[in-house]
Scaffold this motif. Structure first.
Motif, short mmCIF file in Angstrom:
data_model
loop_
_atom_site.label_atom_id
_atom_site.label_comp_id
_atom_site.label_asym_id
_atom_site.label_seq_id
_atom_site.Cartn_x
_atom_site.Cartn_y
_atom_site.Cartn_z
N PRO A 57 143.04 15.46 14.56
CA PRO A 57 143.26 16.87 14.89
C PRO A 57 142.32 17.80 14.15
CG PRO A 57 144.93 16.08 13.36
CD PRO A 57 144.09 14.89 13.72
N GLY A 58 141.94 18.91 14.80
CA GLY A 58 141.20 19.97 14.13
C GLY A 58 142.18 20.90 13.41
N SER A 59 141.61 21.90 12.72
CA SER A 59 142.46 22.76 11.88
C SER A 59 143.61 23.44 12.65
CB SER A 59 141.61 23.80 11.14
OG SER A 59 140.83 24.54 12.04
N PHE A 85 144.23 31.81 17.03
CA PHE A 85 143.06 30.95 16.92
C PHE A 85 141.87 31.65 17.56
CE2 PHE A 85 146.74 27.93 17.32
CZ PHE A 85 146.74 27.52 15.99
N ILE A 86 140.79 31.77 16.81
CA ILE A 86 139.61 32.48 17.33
C ILE A 86 138.46 31.48 17.43
CG2 ILE A 86 138.06 34.43 16.99
CD1 ILE A 86 140.21 35.51 14.95
N GLU A 87 137.86 31.43 18.60
CA GLU A 87 136.74 30.50 18.82
C GLU A 87 135.81 31.16 19.83
OE1 GLU A 87 135.44 27.42 17.68
OE2 GLU A 87 133.93 28.06 19.14
N GLU A 91 133.63 26.60 25.86
CA GLU A 91 134.06 25.20 26.08
C GLU A 91 135.01 24.72 24.98
OE1 GLU A 91 131.17 22.12 26.72
OE2 GLU A 91 130.14 23.36 28.20
N ARG A 92 134.66 25.05 23.75
CA ARG A 92 135.53 24.63 22.62
C ARG A 92 136.88 25.34 22.71
NH1 ARG A 92 130.60 24.93 18.22
NH2 ARG A 92 129.68 22.94 18.82
N ALA A 93 136.85 26.61 23.08
CA ALA A 93 138.11 27.35 23.18
C ALA A 93 138.99 26.74 24.29
CB ALA A 93 137.83 28.82 23.47
N VAL A 143 139.21 30.59 7.22
CA VAL A 143 137.91 31.06 7.71
C VAL A 143 136.90 29.95 7.46
CG1 VAL A 143 136.15 32.85 7.43
CG2 VAL A 143 138.57 33.45 7.23
N ASP A 144 136.49 29.31 8.54
CA ASP A 144 135.78 28.03 8.41
C ASP A 144 134.52 27.99 9.28
OD1 ASP A 144 135.34 25.32 7.84
OD2 ASP A 144 136.65 24.65 9.47
N PRO A 145 133.52 28.83 8.93
CA PRO A 145 132.31 28.86 9.76
C PRO A 145 131.41 27.65 9.51
CG PRO A 145 132.04 30.26 7.85
CD PRO A 145 133.44 29.71 7.77
C1 LIG Z 1 133.22 24.44 11.33
S1 LIG Z 1 133.69 24.65 12.99
C2 LIG Z 1 135.43 24.84 12.89
C3 LIG Z 1 136.18 23.61 12.61
C4 LIG Z 1 137.67 23.81 12.59
N1 LIG Z 1 138.05 24.95 11.76
C5 LIG Z 1 138.34 22.57 12.06
O1 LIG Z 1 138.54 22.48 10.83
O2 LIG Z 1 138.69 21.69 12.84
C6 LIG Z 1 133.21 26.31 13.34
C7 LIG Z 1 133.60 26.78 14.73
O3 LIG Z 1 133.42 28.18 14.79
C8 LIG Z 1 132.87 28.54 16.05
N2 LIG Z 1 132.19 29.83 15.82
C9 LIG Z 1 130.89 30.07 15.48
N3 LIG Z 1 130.70 31.39 15.27
C10 LIG Z 1 131.89 31.99 15.45
C11 LIG Z 1 132.36 33.34 15.32
N4 LIG Z 1 131.53 34.31 14.93
N5 LIG Z 1 133.65 33.60 15.55
C12 LIG Z 1 134.50 32.60 15.93
N6 LIG Z 1 134.13 31.32 16.08
C13 LIG Z 1 132.85 31.00 15.83
C14 LIG Z 1 131.99 27.38 16.42
O4 LIG Z 1 131.81 27.31 17.82
C15 LIG Z 1 132.76 26.19 15.85
O5 LIG Z 1 133.59 25.64 16.83
#
Ligand SMILES: C[S@@+](CC[C@H](N)C(=O)[O-])C[C@H]1O[C@@H](n2cnc3c(N)ncnc32)[C@H](O)[C@@H]1O
Length: 360
Positions: A57-59, A85-87, A91-93, A143-145
């Motif tokens: 699972p993702g976060s 949840f913000i994405e 496609e990922r969303a 917050v996980d960029p």
């Molecule tokens: C490191 S991954 C997240 C992994 C997730 N948090 C997990 O732990 O499973 C970063 C995600 O942020 C998305 N993303 C990139 N820039 C963004 C932004 N400004 N706002 C929201 N999402 C963004 C990317 O498409 C990517 O899917």
């Protein structure tokens, strides 16, 4: 690993460790916060697709499942839990939406939304529209960029104004260090830090310190603590930074950190993933704690409560795990500590509430 372009990617050991920390912390945070709050918000600002290539699972799913599978869930029915949840990747969303829908119907007090947008946009919209009751909602922002873009100190400050708000964030220190003199990137770094002072700072340690300082001063998160993530090749990739105004929050996050890193409570290395602790009897090296206590309290009469608080707030150690038996008991045994006041019948080597001692 280079920044993934596919909608689902491989889970690395340090990402699993990040999820372990999140799971452990949320497992403690949900029931504590639900005891006092009627509404709670978990905001995952960079949510990802909710799943990794191996099906882990993702976060967003970690956060939801930790609540849904919590033993205390039946006692939390009078608290409304909102998951935002913000994405920004469509496609990922969409994949995330599917993964959450696959869980099925949720209890009526648990709500979730997937926002196809950027973290900064959603937070600005939320905070601009918020009335006093929304502004005071107890919030944990994760917050996980991937990099250094799209995280704005002002947005974090606006989101986390209320007392019970907390931050758990990936601070990409290696990227900051590498790009901090690059013209195309400095505007992003200015917003990330909320200051240009980073331009005069180099090296991971000092950059993290500056970022922690900014969270204290600009956001008002009194207690900020970081956990280092190290790649297979020994290089630091990022720090997970936790900020809170609550001493209970510090305690619960430190407990999580010590579970993920039983040796030092401060770092995870891909190279050591799956290996057993260096300290076979489970006791880490507490010499550093002893040295810090001596430096702070030498020659003074001090109460056990002050020593516990100092250990919690000012050191990497846990009062409940490392202070009494591992340090104070052995100091008393070898005459480095004298108990000057204690309740009648106290046994040597024990330090019940109210015990006062002098450290020599
Ligand atoms: C490191 S991954 C997240 C992994 C997730 N948090 C997990 O732990 O499973 C970063 C995600 O942020 C998305 N993303 C990139 N820039 C963004 C932004 N400004 N706002 C929201 N999402 C963004 C990317 O498409 C990517 O899917």
């Amino acid at each position: 690993m280079a920044t993934p372009t596919a909608s689902v990617w491989t889970l690395e050991p340090h990402t699993r460790a990040k999820h372990d920390l999140l799971r452990l912390y949320l497992g403690a945070w949900y029931p504590i916060i639900a005891r006092y709050e009627t509404r709670v918000l978990f905001l995952d600002g960079f949510a990802g697709p909710g799943i990794y290539k191996d099906g882990s699972p993702g976060s967003p799913l970690v956060a939801l499942q930790t609540l849904l599978e919590h033993n205390a869930l039946p006692d939390m029915g009078s608290t409304q839990f909102d998951f935002v949840f913000i994405e920004n990747d469509t496609e990922r969303a969409a994949r995330l939406q599917e993964e959450i829908e696959a869980i099925g119907a949720l209890p009526p007090n648990i709500h979730w939304t997937v926002n196809v947008s950027t973290f900064d946009n959603v937070v600005r919209g939320m905070t601009a529209a918020a009335g006093p009751s929304e502004r005071s909602v107890a919030t944990l922002a994760f917050v996980d960029p991937f990099g250094v873009k799209g995280v704005d100190m002002d947005a974090i400050a606006a989101l986390l104004q209320a007392d019970k708000c907390e931050l758990f964030m990936t601070f990409m220190v290696d990227a900051v260090n590498r790009w901090r003199e690059h013209d195309g990137v400095t505007p992003h770094l200015d917003r990330l830090f909320g200051t240009q002072d980073y331009r005069d700072v180099s090296g991971h340690g000092d950059l993290v310190k500056l970022y922690e300082e900014q969270l204290r001063n600009r956001v008002g998160l009194h207690y900020v603590r970081s956990f280092r993530m190290i790649r297979e090749d020994g290089h630091t990739v990022y720090y997970l930074v936790h900020g809170t105004r609550s001493e209970k929050g510090v305690e619960k996050m430190k407990e999580a950190m010590w579970k993920v890193d039983p040796d030092n409570g401060a770092a995870f290395s891909d190279r050591l993933a799956g290996q057993v602790s260096l300290f076979v009897d489970g006791t880490p090296n507490v010499r550093q704690l002893k040295a810090q206590l001596i430096a702070q309290f030498q020659g003074r009469v001090v109460g056990i409560e002050d020593l516990q608080r100092f250990t919690l707030i000012e050191t990497d150690f846990l009062p409940s795990k490392h202070l009494k038996t591992a340090v104070l008991k052995s100091m008393e045994e070898c005459g480095e500590l004298e108990v000057v006041n204690a309740k009648a019948g106290r046994r040597r080597g024990t330090f019940p509430d109210g015990t006062q001692m002098r450290i020599s």
